[in-house]
Design a protein around this motif. Structure first.
Motif, PDB file in Angstrom:
ATOM      1  N   ILE A  41       0.861  -1.180   0.000  1.00 14.63           N
ATOM      2  CA  ILE A  41       0.000   0.000   0.000  1.00 14.63           C
ATOM      3  C   ILE A  41       0.897   1.229   0.000  1.00 14.63           C
ATOM      4  O   ILE A  41       1.701   1.430   0.911  1.00 14.63           O
ATOM      5  N   LEU A  42       0.754   2.042  -1.038  1.00 20.12           N
ATOM      6  CA  LEU A  42       1.583   3.229  -1.221  1.00 20.12           C
ATOM      7  C   LEU A  42       0.730   4.477  -1.135  1.00 20.12           C
ATOM      8  O   LEU A  42      -0.480   4.438  -1.339  1.00 20.12           O
ATOM      9  N   GLY A  43       1.382   5.597  -0.851  1.00 18.97           N
ATOM     10  CA  GLY A  43       0.686   6.873  -0.828  1.00 18.97           C
ATOM     11  C   GLY A  43       1.491   7.895  -0.061  1.00 18.97           C
ATOM     12  O   GLY A  43       2.379   7.546   0.724  1.00 18.97           O
ATOM     13  N   THR A 199       2.355  -1.479   4.266  1.00 17.98           N
ATOM     14  CA  THR A 199       2.623  -0.144   3.743  1.00 17.98           C
ATOM     15  C   THR A 199       4.124  -0.037   3.495  1.00 17.98           C
ATOM     16  O   THR A 199       4.930  -0.584   4.248  1.00 17.98           O
ATOM     17  N   LEU A 200       4.483   0.661   2.434  1.00 18.71           N
ATOM     18  CA  LEU A 200       5.891   0.864   2.103  1.00 18.71           C
ATOM     19  C   LEU A 200       6.076   2.276   1.570  1.00 18.71           C
ATOM     20  O   LEU A 200       5.196   2.817   0.895  1.00 18.71           O
ATOM     21  N   VAL A 213      -0.457  -3.947  -5.862  1.00 20.26           N
ATOM     22  CA  VAL A 213      -0.136  -2.617  -5.349  1.00 20.26           C
ATOM     23  C   VAL A 213      -1.408  -1.784  -5.281  1.00 20.26           C
ATOM     24  O   VAL A 213      -2.236  -1.804  -6.201  1.00 20.26           O
ATOM     25  N   ALA A 214      -1.571  -1.073  -4.156  1.00 18.27           N
ATOM     26  CA  ALA A 214      -2.665  -0.115  -4.005  1.00 18.27           C
ATOM     27  C   ALA A 214      -2.064   1.255  -3.733  1.00 18.27           C
ATOM     28  O   ALA A 214      -1.137   1.375  -2.928  1.00 18.27           O
ATOM     29  N   ILE A 215      -2.574   2.269  -4.410  1.00 19.68           N
ATOM     30  CA  ILE A 215      -2.159   3.644  -4.137  1.00 19.68           C
ATOM     31  C   ILE A 215      -3.323   4.369  -3.487  1.00 19.68           C
ATOM     32  O   ILE A 215      -4.440   4.378  -4.010  1.00 19.68           O
ATOM     33  N   GLY A 225      -3.800  -2.858  -8.602  1.00 21.55           N
ATOM     34  CA  GLY A 225      -3.521  -3.881  -9.593  1.00 21.55           C
ATOM     35  C   GLY A 225      -2.116  -4.413  -9.441  1.00 21.55           C
ATOM     36  O   GLY A 225      -1.474  -4.254  -8.395  1.00 21.55           O
ATOM     37  N   SER A 226      -1.611  -5.042 -10.493  1.00 20.84           N
ATOM     38  CA  SER A 226      -0.249  -5.568 -10.471  1.00 20.84           C
ATOM     39  C   SER A 226       0.748  -4.419 -10.489  1.00 20.84           C
ATOM     40  O   SER A 226       0.414  -3.309 -10.924  1.00 20.84           O
ATOM     41  N   PRO A 227       1.982  -4.646 -10.022  1.00 18.90           N
ATOM     42  CA  PRO A 227       2.985  -3.574 -10.066  1.00 18.90           C
ATOM     43  C   PRO A 227       3.173  -3.011 -11.477  1.00 18.90           C
ATOM     44  O   PRO A 227       3.310  -1.793 -11.645  1.00 18.90           O
TER      45      PRO A 227
END
Length: 268
Positions: A41-43, A199-200, A213-215, A225-227
């Motif tokens: 999970i990115l953001g 989270t990263l 990956v989720a943004i 979706g996929s990276p």
């Protein structure tokens, strides 16, 4: 929600949460991942990533929506049953923790302890397995407080593994670690057959580690979706307010991203 040595499917639908009326930190989020997936999970800071995790591991109850694990609603089972299915490794690392490494890992067995009885032979076997799997057996008698940051993180993951969960949720597991220890932690997580939600901050680490990956931006899911599908210069530039540049080719496994501040007027 019985425990096995495999992961569990996770389904999130219409999830909303906020600490008070008028303040929504998680806004209508929905996604699904298969058992054994690794979701990153990115953001940007303040996007709602940690709030989303808190909903997923039942620290807070959503204001709306549903979280299901293998089709079972997370809030339809007891807290103890949920703890048998979901283990958590938080970003806040205890400092002066007056316990040995073995004691800390044994704490992962608490949800499976029966009454006030002592630790069973099975408890000891599971702890020994977790210590061995994360190469910590030689540190079992050491005081947790004397370990390095990377060693402490491995101990906390071992505690989660000893819990026998099907899902492990981690909040910035590579935070405050040097590059070598970051790579070691992610390599260790890859060896697990469980479903992993994390989270990263580092986009390049997420690209190498995640199957999904989720943004998250301002509490909403803006990409999933996929990276290869999600980690595009356009999506990353929009989410983080930077200019993202991709290097290498995804097909060769050599994709890397670099980032710079946008020129005035280049981002709307």
């Amino acid at each position: 929600m019985s425990c096995t040595e495999t992961g569990a499917a996770l389904h999130v639908e219409g999830l909303c949460w906020g600490p008070r009326p008028g303040l929504t930190l998680v806004d209508d989020i929905g996604f699904s991942i298969e058992a054994g997936s690794r979701l990153a999970i990115l953001g940007p800071n303040g996007a709602g990533r940690t709030s989303l995790l808190r909903c997923l591991y039942r620290a807070v109850q959503p204001n709306a929506g549903r979280i299901a694990i293998d089709g079972v609603d997370l809030w339809s089972v007891s807290a103890r049953e949920a703890a048998k299915t979901i283990a958590v490794v938080l970003q806040e690392m205890p400092g002066d923790f007056p316990f040995s490494v073995r004691d800390v890992v044994m704490m992962g067995r608490i949800p499976r302890r029966e009454g006030l009885s002592g630790w069973s032979e099975l408890d000891r076997e599971r702890v020994a397995h977790a210590l061995s799997h994360l190469d910590l057996a030689h540190l079992a008698g050491r005081q947790f407080a004397t370990l390095s940051g990377g060693e402490k993180q491995r101990v906390l993951i071992a505690r989660a593994l000893a819990q026998e969960p099907r899902i492990i949720i981690l909040d910035e597991p590579t935070n405050h670690l040097d590059i070598r220890h970051q790579l070691e932690i992610l390599d260790l997580l890859r060896t697990l057959k469980l479903t992993i939600v994390s989270t990263l901050h580092d986009i390049n680490l997420a690209a190498e580690f995640a199957t999904d990956v989720a943004i998250i931006t301002e509490g909403r899911l803006t990409a999933f979706g996929s990276p290869d599908a999600v980690l595009s210069p356009r999506e990353l530039s929009a989410a983080f307010g930077v200019t993202a540049t991709v290097h290498g080719a995804a097909a060769s496994g050599g994709t890397r991203f670099s980032f710079s501040l946008p020129r005035q007027g280049s981002l709307s």
